[in-house]
Design a protein around this motif. Structure first.
Motif, PDB file in Angstrom:
ATOM      1  N   LEU A 138       0.927 -52.940 -14.049  1.00 41.02           N
ATOM      2  CA  LEU A 138       1.939 -51.804 -13.925  1.00 41.02           C
ATOM      3  C   LEU A 138       1.397 -50.344 -13.508  1.00 41.02           C
ATOM      4  O   LEU A 138       1.689 -49.869 -12.684  1.00 41.02           O
ATOM      5  N   ALA A 139       0.083 -49.995 -14.228  1.00 42.15           N
ATOM      6  CA  ALA A 139      -0.565 -48.923 -13.932  1.00 42.15           C
ATOM      7  C   ALA A 139      -0.762 -48.644 -12.829  1.00 42.15           C
ATOM      8  O   ALA A 139      -1.095 -47.647 -12.074  1.00 42.15           O
ATOM      9  N   VAL A 140      -1.391 -49.749 -12.295  1.00 43.08           N
ATOM     10  CA  VAL A 140      -1.948 -49.751 -10.715  1.00 43.08           C
ATOM     11  C   VAL A 140      -0.817 -49.640  -9.969  1.00 43.08           C
ATOM     12  O   VAL A 140      -0.900 -49.058  -8.873  1.00 43.08           O
ATOM     13  N   LEU A 141       0.116 -50.496 -10.165  1.00 43.38           N
ATOM     14  CA  LEU A 141       1.391 -50.386  -9.170  1.00 43.38           C
ATOM     15  C   LEU A 141       2.002 -48.889  -9.098  1.00 43.38           C
ATOM     16  O   LEU A 141       2.392 -48.510  -8.018  1.00 43.38           O
ATOM     17  N   ARG A 183       9.900 -47.455  -2.465  1.00 42.52           N
ATOM     18  CA  ARG A 183      10.361 -48.798  -3.235  1.00 42.52           C
ATOM     19  C   ARG A 183       9.826 -49.742  -2.642  1.00 42.52           C
ATOM     20  O   ARG A 183       9.341 -50.782  -3.318  1.00 42.52           O
ATOM     21  N   GLY A 184       9.624 -49.944  -1.316  1.00 39.10           N
ATOM     22  CA  GLY A 184       9.002 -50.979  -0.519  1.00 39.10           C
ATOM     23  C   GLY A 184       7.734 -51.357  -0.771  1.00 39.10           C
ATOM     24  O   GLY A 184       7.461 -52.629  -1.019  1.00 39.10           O
ATOM     25  N   SER A 185       6.871 -50.306  -1.068  1.00 36.46           N
ATOM     26  CA  SER A 185       5.417 -50.583  -1.605  1.00 36.46           C
ATOM     27  C   SER A 185       5.419 -50.915  -3.041  1.00 36.46           C
ATOM     28  O   SER A 185       4.604 -51.811  -3.238  1.00 36.46           O
ATOM     29  N   LEU A 186       6.091 -50.315  -3.718  1.00 30.86           N
ATOM     30  CA  LEU A 186       6.463 -50.940  -5.265  1.00 30.86           C
ATOM     31  C   LEU A 186       6.616 -52.275  -5.099  1.00 30.86           C
ATOM     32  O   LEU A 186       5.947 -53.224  -5.953  1.00 30.86           O
ATOM     33  N   VAL A 220       4.347 -55.437  -6.646  1.00 28.98           N
ATOM     34  CA  VAL A 220       4.762 -56.424  -7.572  1.00 28.98           C
ATOM     35  C   VAL A 220       4.883 -57.752  -7.160  1.00 28.98           C
ATOM     36  O   VAL A 220       4.389 -58.755  -7.939  1.00 28.98           O
ATOM     37  N   LYS A 221       5.138 -58.191  -6.026  1.00 28.25           N
ATOM     38  CA  LYS A 221       5.023 -59.307  -5.414  1.00 28.25           C
ATOM     39  C   LYS A 221       3.526 -59.612  -5.375  1.00 28.25           C
ATOM     40  O   LYS A 221       3.215 -60.912  -5.741  1.00 28.25           O
ATOM     41  N   LEU A 281      -2.340 -56.606  -3.232  1.00 28.29           N
ATOM     42  CA  LEU A 281      -1.918 -55.202  -4.221  1.00 28.29           C
ATOM     43  C   LEU A 281      -2.556 -54.073  -3.999  1.00 28.29           C
ATOM     44  O   LEU A 281      -1.986 -53.089  -3.839  1.00 28.29           O
ATOM     45  N   PHE A 282      -3.821 -54.205  -3.675  1.00 30.65           N
ATOM     46  CA  PHE A 282      -4.673 -53.063  -3.173  1.00 30.65           C
ATOM     47  C   PHE A 282      -4.382 -52.260  -1.858  1.00 30.65           C
ATOM     48  O   PHE A 282      -4.856 -51.132  -1.883  1.00 30.65           O
ATOM     49  N   GLN A 283      -3.910 -53.084  -1.155  1.00 29.10           N
ATOM     50  CA  GLN A 283      -3.566 -52.469   0.246  1.00 29.10           C
ATOM     51  C   GLN A 283      -2.656 -51.434   0.158  1.00 29.10           C
ATOM     52  O   GLN A 283      -2.578 -50.433   0.803  1.00 29.10           O
ATOM     53  N   HIS A 284      -2.107 -51.037  -1.137  1.00 27.22           N
ATOM     54  CA  HIS A 284      -1.011 -50.126  -1.293  1.00 27.22           C
ATOM     55  C   HIS A 284      -1.763 -48.868  -2.122  1.00 27.22           C
ATOM     56  O   HIS A 284      -0.858 -47.891  -2.599  1.00 27.22           O
TER      57      HIS A 284
END
Length: 97
Positions: A11-14, A31-34, A38-39, A49-52
């Motif tokens: 979650l911290a990474v998110l 919100r789309g990135s979050l 999560v997905k 995950l890390f592309q964001h």
């Protein structure tokens, strides 16, 4: 307890977004990135995950992006099931945003 720490770490990474390229149904790119992160976390997709996450990411403890990717990769390997979710997120934009 370890599962809670793992979920907390992911979650911290998110929340350490570097950019917001995707949009959700409401058209909100943050919100789309979050949601995409999560997905990706639940699918154990490290790359997605890390592309964001920004390339110059630095965690509060001084860990680099490479350190963080390595830690998340270890969490993915250590836990059979990850169930990451976020709730009650409020997105506030500054005047120039």
């Amino acid at each position: 307890m370890r599962e809670a720490r793992a979920a907390g770490f992911v979650l911290a990474v998110l929340l350490a977004l570097g950019g917001a390229e995707s949009c959700d149904r409401s058209g909100d790119p943050v919100r789309g990135s979050l949601d995409a992160m999560v997905k990706a976390a639940n699918a154990r997709d490290l790359k997605a995950l890390f592309q964001h996450v920004t390339a110059n990411f630095e965690a509060a403890d001084g860990s680099s992006l490479a350190d963080t990717k390595a830690s998340v990769s270890r969490y993915f390997a250590a836990y059979e099931v990850l169930s990451v979710s976020i709730r009650d997120v409020q997105i506030e934009r500054g005047e120039g945003a």
